[in-house]
Design a protein around this motif. Structure first.
Motif, short mmCIF file in Angstrom:
data_model
loop_
_atom_site.label_atom_id
_atom_site.label_comp_id
_atom_site.label_asym_id
_atom_site.label_seq_id
_atom_site.Cartn_x
_atom_site.Cartn_y
_atom_site.Cartn_z
N ALA A 2 0.89 -1.35 -0.05
CA ALA A 2 -0.16 -0.19 -0.13
C ALA A 2 0.83 1.33 0.00
O ALA A 2 0.42 2.27 -0.67
CB ALA A 2 -1.03 0.07 1.11
N LEU A 6 0.80 4.13 -2.79
CA LEU A 6 0.80 5.52 -2.54
C LEU A 6 1.79 6.44 -3.19
O LEU A 6 1.50 7.40 -3.62
CB LEU A 6 0.59 5.64 -0.96
CG LEU A 6 0.08 7.02 -0.66
CD1 LEU A 6 -0.98 7.60 -1.06
CD2 LEU A 6 0.09 7.04 0.93
N SER A 9 1.19 6.75 -6.86
CA SER A 9 -0.05 7.47 -7.03
C SER A 9 0.49 9.02 -6.94
O SER A 9 0.00 10.13 -7.88
CB SER A 9 -1.24 7.40 -6.18
OG SER A 9 -1.55 6.02 -6.13
N GLY A 59 -7.72 11.36 -6.30
CA GLY A 59 -7.39 11.24 -4.97
C GLY A 59 -8.03 10.29 -3.98
O GLY A 59 -7.49 9.79 -3.25
N LYS A 60 -9.45 10.30 -4.36
CA LYS A 60 -10.13 9.32 -3.66
C LYS A 60 -10.21 8.13 -4.14
O LYS A 60 -10.13 7.02 -3.33
CB LYS A 60 -11.68 9.81 -3.71
CG LYS A 60 -12.60 8.95 -2.96
CD LYS A 60 -14.20 9.51 -3.32
CE LYS A 60 -15.11 9.02 -2.36
NZ LYS A 60 -16.57 9.48 -2.61
N THR A 61 -10.00 7.69 -5.45
CA THR A 61 -9.82 6.51 -6.04
C THR A 61 -8.47 5.71 -5.48
O THR A 61 -8.40 4.62 -5.29
CB THR A 61 -9.71 6.59 -7.53
OG1 THR A 61 -10.96 7.22 -8.04
CG2 THR A 61 -9.54 5.06 -8.15
N THR A 62 -7.32 6.54 -5.53
CA THR A 62 -6.01 6.06 -4.90
C THR A 62 -5.67 6.10 -3.43
O THR A 62 -4.80 5.56 -3.03
CB THR A 62 -5.05 7.07 -5.72
OG1 THR A 62 -5.16 8.45 -5.33
CG2 THR A 62 -4.97 6.85 -7.29
N LYS A 63 -6.89 6.52 -2.87
CA LYS A 63 -7.00 6.34 -1.30
C LYS A 63 -5.96 7.46 -0.62
O LYS A 63 -5.21 7.02 0.02
CB LYS A 63 -6.69 4.90 -0.88
CG LYS A 63 -7.94 4.14 -1.08
CD LYS A 63 -7.90 2.67 -0.49
CE LYS A 63 -8.88 1.68 -1.07
NZ LYS A 63 -8.85 0.49 -0.42
N GLY A 64 -5.92 8.55 -1.24
CA GLY A 64 -4.95 9.58 -0.62
C GLY A 64 -3.83 10.30 -1.81
O GLY A 64 -3.11 11.02 -1.10
N ARG A 91 6.95 10.88 0.41
CA ARG A 91 5.78 11.25 -0.55
C ARG A 91 6.05 12.69 -1.06
O ARG A 91 5.78 12.64 -2.31
CB ARG A 91 4.40 11.48 0.22
CG ARG A 91 3.82 9.84 1.01
CD ARG A 91 2.55 10.02 1.37
NE ARG A 91 1.43 10.59 0.22
CZ ARG A 91 0.20 11.02 0.23
NH1 ARG A 91 -0.07 10.97 1.74
NH2 ARG A 91 -0.44 11.28 -0.51
#
Length: 236
Positions: A2, A6, A9, A59-64, A91
């Motif tokens: 995960a 992220l 993403s 952002g919502k689809t990739t969970k952040g 990040r």
């Protein structure tokens, strides 16, 4: 797994973000040939809001997944130390690298597009402008992030219109960026990413404004759990 997803993403979304702004300008200026006409500016604003809706969905689809280091920093300050280290140490660099990669490809593809936002005032005024704009948008974002009534569409609409308004207010002074990674991409292409002007105006001032906004927000707005506890005690 995960964690890696992220970071990927953040890189891809940051890459896409710098491209999206350029493509909107090319579409309005070159395809529609409206330039700086009032109708062209209106179309740019509409497309910008649609664009921000798209990235909010990503952002919502990739969970952040995010394209702005200030968004990540605001969340990192509120989290534990391990999250802070991950956000700041991994990040944010991923977002910066994504932006730099995107800008380099833009310049190779569209060399006539220019070299991005520039500071058009003195350093102090520029830092104050970027700081004020950042403080405003971070405060708005923190308010929308709370578990208050409202759909994803309504919250995204408020956030998008706020960002666009603040961008317009600061566009003639600093570019109204409120995004250090995006500015870093263009500054790196120009070779002035390590100048005092760039560091103070586009990094230090926004970061300080973000810290101040988070601190004041926590001071003024009570946590939701505390509010629920107070409501429960009163009802009893």
């Amino acid at each position: 797994m995960a964690v890696a997803a992220l970071l990927i993403s953040d890189f891809i979304i940051s890459f896409m973000w710098v491209w999206s702004g350029v493509l909107i300008k090319i579409f309005v200026n070159n395809v529609l040939e409206l330039g700086h006409e009032p109708s062209g500016e209106v179309i740019k604003c509409v497309l910008s809001i649609i664009n921000m809706f798209f990235f909010a969905f990503l952002g919502k689809t990739t969970k952040g997944g995010a394209y702005n280091p200030l968004t990540v920093l605001a969340g990192a300050i509120s989290g534990d130390f391990s999250r802070f280290l991950f956000d700041v140490g991994a990040r944010i660099p991923a977002q910066v690298i994504g932006s730099i990669t995107g800008v380099r490809l833009i310049i190779e593809t569209f060399p006539e597009i220019g070299l991005g936002p520039r500071l058009n005032v003195d350093i102090n005024r520029g830092a104050l402008t970027e700081g004020f704009l950042t403080f405003a948008i971070v405060t708005i974002s923190l308010g929308l992030a709370r578990k208050i009534p409202g759909s994803f569409i309504m919250k995204t609409w408020i956030s998008s219109v706020s960002k666009l308004t603040l961008h317009i207010l600061g566009s003639d002074l600093t570019g109204g960026c409120m995004n250090p990674a995006s500015v870093m991409g263009w500054a790196y292409a120009r070779g002035d990413h390590i100048t005092k002007e760039h560091i103070l105006v586009y990094w230090l001032a926004p970061i300080e404004a973000t810290l101040l906004a988070v601190w004041i927000f926590k001071l003024v707005v009570r946590p939701i759990k505390e509010e629920k506890a107070n409501v429960k005690s009163k009802s009893e």
